[in-house]
Write a protein that holds these residues in place. Structure first.
Motif, PDB file in Angstrom:
ATOM      1  N   THR A 244       0.809  -1.213   0.000  1.00  0.00           N
ATOM      2  CA  THR A 244       0.000   0.000   0.000  1.00  0.00           C
ATOM      3  C   THR A 244       0.849   1.273   0.000  1.00  0.00           C
ATOM      4  OG1 THR A 244      -1.716  -1.182   1.246  1.00  0.00           O
ATOM      5  CG2 THR A 244      -1.868   1.223   1.192  1.00  0.00           C
ATOM      6  N   PHE A 245       1.957   1.269   0.708  1.00  0.00           N
ATOM      7  CA  PHE A 245       2.681   2.517   0.949  1.00  0.00           C
ATOM      8  C   PHE A 245       4.134   2.536   0.463  1.00  0.00           C
ATOM      9  CE2 PHE A 245      -0.533   2.306   4.415  1.00  0.00           C
ATOM     10  CZ  PHE A 245      -1.295   3.390   4.015  1.00  0.00           C
ATOM     11  N   VAL A 246       4.668   1.421   0.007  1.00  0.00           N
ATOM     12  CA  VAL A 246       6.083   1.373  -0.373  1.00  0.00           C
ATOM     13  C   VAL A 246       6.211   1.017  -1.844  1.00  0.00           C
ATOM     14  CG1 VAL A 246       8.310   0.254   0.019  1.00  0.00           C
ATOM     15  CG2 VAL A 246       6.780   0.716   1.952  1.00  0.00           C
ATOM     16  N   GLY A 247       6.995   1.812  -2.556  1.00  0.00           N
ATOM     17  CA  GLY A 247       7.241   1.562  -3.970  1.00  0.00           C
ATOM     18  C   GLY A 247       8.723   1.560  -4.267  1.00  0.00           C
ATOM     19  N   PRO A 248       9.084   1.285  -5.515  1.00  0.00           N
ATOM     20  CA  PRO A 248      10.497   1.235  -5.890  1.00  0.00           C
ATOM     21  C   PRO A 248      11.238   2.510  -5.514  1.00  0.00           C
ATOM     22  CG  PRO A 248       9.136   0.368  -7.663  1.00  0.00           C
ATOM     23  CD  PRO A 248       8.196   0.943  -6.646  1.00  0.00           C
ATOM     24  N   GLY A 249      12.360   2.343  -4.835  1.00  0.00           N
ATOM     25  CA  GLY A 249      13.200   3.472  -4.473  1.00  0.00           C
ATOM     26  C   GLY A 249      12.831   4.165  -3.180  1.00  0.00           C
ATOM     27  N   ASP A 250      11.689   3.838  -2.589  1.00  0.00           N
ATOM     28  CA  ASP A 250      11.323   4.453  -1.312  1.00  0.00           C
ATOM     29  C   ASP A 250      12.289   4.007  -0.212  1.00  0.00           C
ATOM     30  OD1 ASP A 250       9.193   5.822  -2.350  1.00  0.00           O
ATOM     31  OD2 ASP A 250       7.668   4.401  -1.692  1.00  0.00           O
TER      32      ASP A 250
END
Length: 527
Positions: A244-250
């Motif tokens: 829900t809250f974490v994507g690539p590069g976060d």
């Protein structure tokens, strides 16, 4: 093969590629003998130069992860010595259980040279190793892309066939209230069979949420049932937060060491995971602050109470500072709390969630771990839009946790949980203290540990000269399993630690297992 690369500076691209492939190898996603993509093919797919990929392959070869065969390409090698029989190259297989031992065989008794079970630890692996014919049939799958950068939980979580299982942080069945919960489930099926025909509420059964709300309120966490969601274990909760809250590069910050399952999940999202060193008071908030100044966090994951795997407990002062940091960066803290009810001497500090007034903390608590792991029941608490988005993600994930399981544990949590955990704490403390006495009396010089104030594990540190991989292999050959410390770290750092769970076996069996393991520790140290 898909590898998330960060091109914003920092870690060189060849090292990122080398570490990504190394993690796939150590997780078993790339099996011994599997052919790696050609330098040209991988360079094109990643959008980098062939020189970059060549440097990555050279680093893997230097570390014994792969071997080059002139005219054939690069292949996953035995982690021990980088050698395989010629007939195994390109087949991606290892000798089957019961096959004669080859002169340089990399598998023995069903175990690969990394010491991890090649097929008995994960049922799906048997299907992966049925011979050359099947390999040729499914050869096309080797080039089919996936988004699994590592799978250490898959490789190290399942119950092994080892007689003395120290590897899994679990409680022996004889200590669990299985009879009571089983009777509750039998009664439900007999009297309310319609429960098996309906989907549960996405957020979880309201009555169970109200019971859990009361339970958490007694522990200082003030909330209502609308602020709580039931999940199929905390592992699902971590996965829902990440999706829900974490994507690539976060930027995701974790303790070093940290829970293997969380590392796997955040790696799968392509997050930039940043390790924060620990001491006896938990995560070093001073170091975290400096790191955040350079790379603002999207999320901070922590197990602040009887941390897995180290057993350390974060001080109250650091919990307050961590929450202040999250406020200043407007980020989320995921507080994973599997063990706070399993204290041995005095209750641990109040949870971070209990002092959170602005909704920065997503709090997770497992109930099934201390009641009946097969029921897979945990709760996730958050406020406002954060929880609503997590509920939406769960609806898309599984349409709600099984209602029968929720109602089966409900009466025990509401009426017997506190008395039960009091007895459980005494039993676990007895096991921990017996393990500590045996280690103090018999462990070789150079082995260090700190007695945990609760939880299920001992975190042992061996001298840097000890070969943990070889120790693992020797232990498995004698029917002993433990968790190597390196799987609890981001990337592929070397580790001189091992985790031993003292709760998974009967007390006498645990004692015998330790007495068999201690001579192996001595051999690992003396060489």
């Amino acid at each position: 093969m898909r590898i998330e690369l960060s091109r914003a500076g920092g870690k060189p691209l060849p090292l990122q590629i080398s570490e990504a492939l190394g993690q796939r190898i150590s997780s078993g996603l790339l099996q011994q003998g599997a052919r790696l993509p050609s330098v040209r093919k991988l360079a094109v797919s990643l959008g980098v130069s062939q020189v970059t990929v060549s440097k990555a392959y050279a680093d893997l070869e230097r570390r014994g992860r792969i071997v080059r065969r002139q005219g054939l390409g690069c292949f996953v090698a035995s982690p021990k010595d980088g050698r395989m029989e010629a007939e195994d190259y390109g087949k991606g297989r290892a000798p089957q259980i019961g096959e004669p031992k080859r002169s340089e065989a990399v598998w023995q008794s069903g175990n690969n040279e990394d010491g991890n079970d090649g097929d008995s630890r994960s049922p799906g692996r048997k299907a992966l190793q049925k011979g050359n014919g099947a390999r040729r049939t499914f050869a096309w799958q080797e080039d089919y892309g996936d988004y699994l950068p590592r799978a250490q939980l898959w490789r190290n979580f399942d119950y092994s066939e080892a007689e003395y299982s120290f590897h899994l942080a679990a409680i022996h069945s004889g200590l669990l209230p299985l009879k009571e919960i089983g009777e509750a489930m039998t009664t439900l099926v007999a009297k309310r069979p319609e429960l098996m025909s309906v989907y549960g509420n996405f957020q979880g059964d309201l009555q169970l949420r109200e019971v859990m709300t009361t339970h958490l309120g007694a522990r200082g966490i003030s909330l209502t049932a609308t602020n709580l969601m039931i999940t199929s274990g905390t592992q699902q909760g971590i996965d829902l937060v990440a999706r829900t809250f974490v994507g690539p590069g976060d930027a995701v910050y974790l303790e070093a060491p940290s829970y293997t399952g969380a590392i796997d999940v955040f790696a799968g999202r392509g997050a930039e995971m940043i390790a924060v060193p620990m001491d006896q008071d938990g995560m070093r908030i001073d170091l975290l602050t400096r790191l955040c100044d350079r790379r603002p966090p999207k999320l901070i994951y922590t197990v602040p109470t009887f941390q897995n795997p180290s057993g350390a407990t974060m001080s109250m002062e650091r919990r307050q500072r961590l929450l202040e940091l999250a406020r200043s960066y407007r980020c989320l803290i995921v507080e994973d709390d599997p063990f706070s009810d399993l204290y041995f001497y005095s209750p641990p500090p109040a949870s971070i969630k209990s002092i959170d007034k602005e909704g920065h903390v997503i709090y997770m608590k497992s109930f099934s771990k201390v009641l009946a792991p097969g029921c897979r029941i945990a709760c996730v608490t958050a406020e406002g839009d954060i929880l609503e988005r997590l509920i939406a993600a769960k609806a898309a994930s599984d349409l709600g946790s099984p209602l029968l399981n929720q109602l089966a544990v409900l009466p025990f949590i509401s009426g017997q949980y506190d008395a039960y955990t009091k007895e459980l704490r005494a039993a676990l403390r007895s096991r921990m203290e017996q393990a500590a006495r045996l280690l103090k009396r018999h462990a070789p010089q150079g082995v260090k540990w700190t007695l945990p104030g609760g939880g299920l594990n001992l975190w042992l540190e061996l001298p840097q000269s000890a070969d943990i991989g070889e120790l693992y292999r020797r232990a498995l050959r004698q029917g002993i399993s433990f968790l190597p410390g390196n799987v609890c770290h981001i990337g592929e750092p070397s580790s001189s630690h091992i985790r031993l769970c003292y709760a998974q076996m009967e007390e006498e069996q645990m004692r015998r297992g330790l007495l068999f393991l201690i001579p192996l520790l001595r051999e690992a140290i003396t060489g």
